[in-house]
Enzyme design. Structure first.
Site, PDB file in Angstrom:
ATOM      1  CG  ASP A 130      -1.912   1.123   1.217  1.00 28.16           C
ATOM      2  OD1 ASP A 130      -1.846   1.975   0.286  1.00 28.16           O
ATOM      3  OD2 ASP A 130      -2.764   1.172   2.131  1.00 28.16           O
ATOM      4  CG  ASP A 162      13.859  -5.144  23.054  1.00 28.72           C
ATOM      5  OD1 ASP A 162      14.532  -5.859  22.296  1.00 28.72           O
ATOM      6  OD2 ASP A 162      14.156  -3.964  23.334  1.00 28.72           O
ATOM      7  CD  GLU A 196      16.931  -8.921  22.672  1.00 29.12           C
ATOM      8  OE1 GLU A 196      17.891  -8.665  21.945  1.00 29.12           O
ATOM      9  OE2 GLU A 196      16.375  -8.067  23.391  1.00 29.12           O
ATOM     10  CG  HIS A 206      16.255  -7.071  14.832  1.00 34.92           C
ATOM     11  ND1 HIS A 206      15.620  -8.119  15.453  1.00 34.92           N
ATOM     12  CD2 HIS A 206      16.442  -6.127  15.785  1.00 34.92           C
ATOM     13  CE1 HIS A 206      15.422  -7.809  16.725  1.00 34.92           C
ATOM     14  NE2 HIS A 206      15.919  -6.617  16.955  1.00 34.92           N
ATOM     15  CG  ASP A 207      19.499  -7.056  17.752  1.00 36.38           C
ATOM     16  OD1 ASP A 207      19.485  -5.869  17.368  1.00 36.38           O
ATOM     17  OD2 ASP A 207      18.714  -7.506  18.610  1.00 36.38           O
TER      18      ASP A 207
END
Ligand code: CA
Length: 576
Positions: free
Chosen positions: A154, A332, A361, A426-427
């Site tokens: 979108d 997190d 995490e 992503h780390d």
């Protein structure tokens, strides 16, 4: 009590039993699981002798202990003890290879059975202490999506300055990916066979990464807002996929209104106790308050011991779990949260959804957070380190196996299916980049997917996306790579994992670890699979039956695995 000092038939300093944590836990209302550790290879036999804590005259029952773990340094024996009155007094008897006995008690090693008072006690099993976790999560395959980087369906909600798909992943860039894009790819996700999707943070935040929440009540408009989130969850549920959101509860954005109030009013702020200022006035230049990682001024840490904070953050999770029908939360920086917050969160979320999952995490040992009343599951970065070292041939199969065994010693057996194994996130840098060899990367995926625990793939892992350290590991999804032969192989492995009860739930047993070749089995009462990977020179393996997947060459009863070879075989003779 008479405790004589026995001859050194065992390495006494290696003997250990922790009547708590990962040494002893209730399996059910009347059954206790106990572990005993000793130096590798010293005990030929181990048994545990037990009776009710309040029985002072009856004989002790005894049960043989099975060797459950061995990492080459220590052996761990385990047994289950059942007593109808669920109150336990016990001690251990070890026999060495020469047939000599030694007794291990709460007062140390003895050469004869201990007096009552020297036994270990587990005074009572409270049913609430029996570890519980949602069945759906045990062995579940999870797919991590960074919404902005997955698929843009979108363009109308694209944030200002959106860069073209495929532009370099510098810090702060946004690609326009959204929930509608994930909905568009629900068929792709279903084809991968994943049981759950975990989304990086989605709440309103001034940063591109959104790990600094400014407003927990608002879902980012550029992702599709709260309505978009609800539509996404409904679509994924329709595809049989659960949804886990990122709960960034350790810290928030310095633009969060409560922190602004603290900065403005200082000691007079009603949120004075909600953060961790080291003095007043609060100074964002000097950063005189605790933050994420110590010195990130944009991310003040919540005081998660404060009842107001606990209630507020639990309310956020409760609201969205109900509102969007979420299935779980990934906490997190879970190991910086106050335990009271975790306990309250678990209570309140389970009241909303009894099979909700709380995943932490945590990068290192996490046993004190994975309890009957806190987290169910935890990231297992130890797996990543050991697996990469193995695939890069820095270590061999035996080292990889031993590292896994050593790591398990820190967790109850009931946690094994809930250790979330990953090759990257992503780390971290992408594993395809770290390995630099596509065939090794496929074999590494086979290892991840054939192992027990919860295998997690970070979006694009399944097509061997490349990327160095953050932010390069956060490139936009390469849909063109789904057409490569390697991606097809990994998809086949994932699809097999997704539908295999044996790979999700089966026990794990070593078959062979030699040089670069590792073979292990997964067993349930109904089936047995053998999986193997080889990161060394070509190697052979006796195999039990039909090869289901892989690039190994199987002829009657024997397989040859080339370097970076892998295979999964079905044991057709297995009868449980
Ligand atoms: Ca968009």
């Amino acid at each position: 009590m008479e405790a004589s000092n026995p001859e050194p038939r065992f390495t006494l300093s290696a003997l250990a039993h922790d009547a708590d944590c990962a040494g002893c836990w209730p399996e059910s209302g009347d059954t206790l699981r106990v572990r005993l550790r000793c130096a590798a290879g010293e005990a030929a036999r181990a048994e545990v002798c037990y009776r009710s804590l309040y029985d002072h005259v009856g004989p002790y029952r005894s049960v043989g202990m099975a060797m459950a773990l061995s990492d080459g340094v220590s052996d761990v024996f385990e047994a289950s003890l059942t007593l109808p009155d669920y109150r336990f007094r016990y001690y251990f008897r070890l026999t060495n290879r020469a047939g000599e006995d030694l007794y291990y008690t709460s007062d140390g090693a003895m050469d004869r059975p201990p007096e009552e008072g020297s036994c270990f006690f587990y005074p009572c099993i409270n049913p609430a202490d029996v570890p519980r976790a949602p069945e759906w999560a045990k062995g579940a395959m999870v797919y991590q999506i960074w919404t902005d980087r997955f698929f843009n369906a979108d363009p109308r909600n694209d944030p200002p300055g959106t860069v073209p798909w495929g532009a370099p992943a510098g810090r702060g860039v946004e690609y326009g990916g959204d929930f509608a894009g994930i909905v568009c790819q629900a068929g792709y996700l279903k084809g991968l066979g994943v049981q759950a999707v975990y989304l990086n943070p989605v709440f309103a935040s001034p940063s591109y990464h959104k790990y600094d929440t400014a407003d927990y009540t608002r879902v980012e408009d550029c992702y599709g807002g709260g309505e978009g989130l609800k539509a996404l969850v409904a679509a994924l549920h329709g595809a049989g996929i659960r949804v886990i959101l990122d709960a960034v509860f350790n810290h928030c954005s310095n633009r969060h209104p409560f922190f602004r109030d603290l900065v403005e009013k200082g000691a007079a702020s009603r949120y004075r106790g909600w953060f961790l200022p080291r003095g007043f006035p609060v100074d964002e230049e000097a950063v005189n308050y605790d933050t994420f990682a110590g010195l990130v001024r944009e991310m003040p840490r919540w005081n998660t011991a404060n009842d107001g904070v606990i209630d507020y953050l639990c309310g956020v999770a409760e609201f969205w779990t109900r509102e969007a029908d979420l299935d779980g939360w990934r906490l997190d920086v879970a190991d910086e949260l106050n335990h009271r917050l975790l306990r309250r969160l678990r209570e309140r979320l389970e009241a909303v959804k009894p099979d909700v999952l709380l995943l932490g995490e945590i990068w290192n040992h996490a046993h004190r957070y994975v309890t009957a009343c806190q987290l169910h599951a935890v990231t297992n970065y130890k797996f990543r380190t050991a697996a990469l070292d193995f695939a890069l041939q820095k270590t061999g199969a035996r080292d990889f196996w031993n590292a896994g065994q050593a790591n398990r010693m820190y967790y109850r057996t009931s946690t094994y299916p809930l250790l979330m194994n990953l090759l990257g996130s992503h780390d971290t840098a992408r594993f395809a980049t770290l390995l630099g060899d596509r065939s090794a990367a496929v074999a590494l995926c086979a290892l991840l997917l054939a192992m027990d625990g919860m295998p997690m793939l970070y979006y694009g892992d399944e097509v061997l996306m490349e990327g160095g350290a953050d932010p390069d590991n956060r490139r936009a999804m390469r849909w063109d790579l789904t057409q490569t032969p390697e991606a097809a192989e990994i998809r086949a492995l994932m699809a097999f994992r997704g539908q295999s009860e044996c790979l999700r739930k089966g026990s794990l047993r070593l078959v062979k670890a030699e040089g670069g070749l590792l073979a292990f089995s997964r067993e349930t009462p109904g089936s047995r699979l053998v999986a193997a990977v080889n990161f060394g020179p070509e190697a052979g393996l006796e195999t039990p039956g039909r090869q289901l997947l892989g690039n190994a060459r199987t002829r009657v009863g024997r397989a040859e695995l080339p370097r970076n070879g892998y295979g999964i075989w079905e044991d057709e003779s297995w009868s449980g």
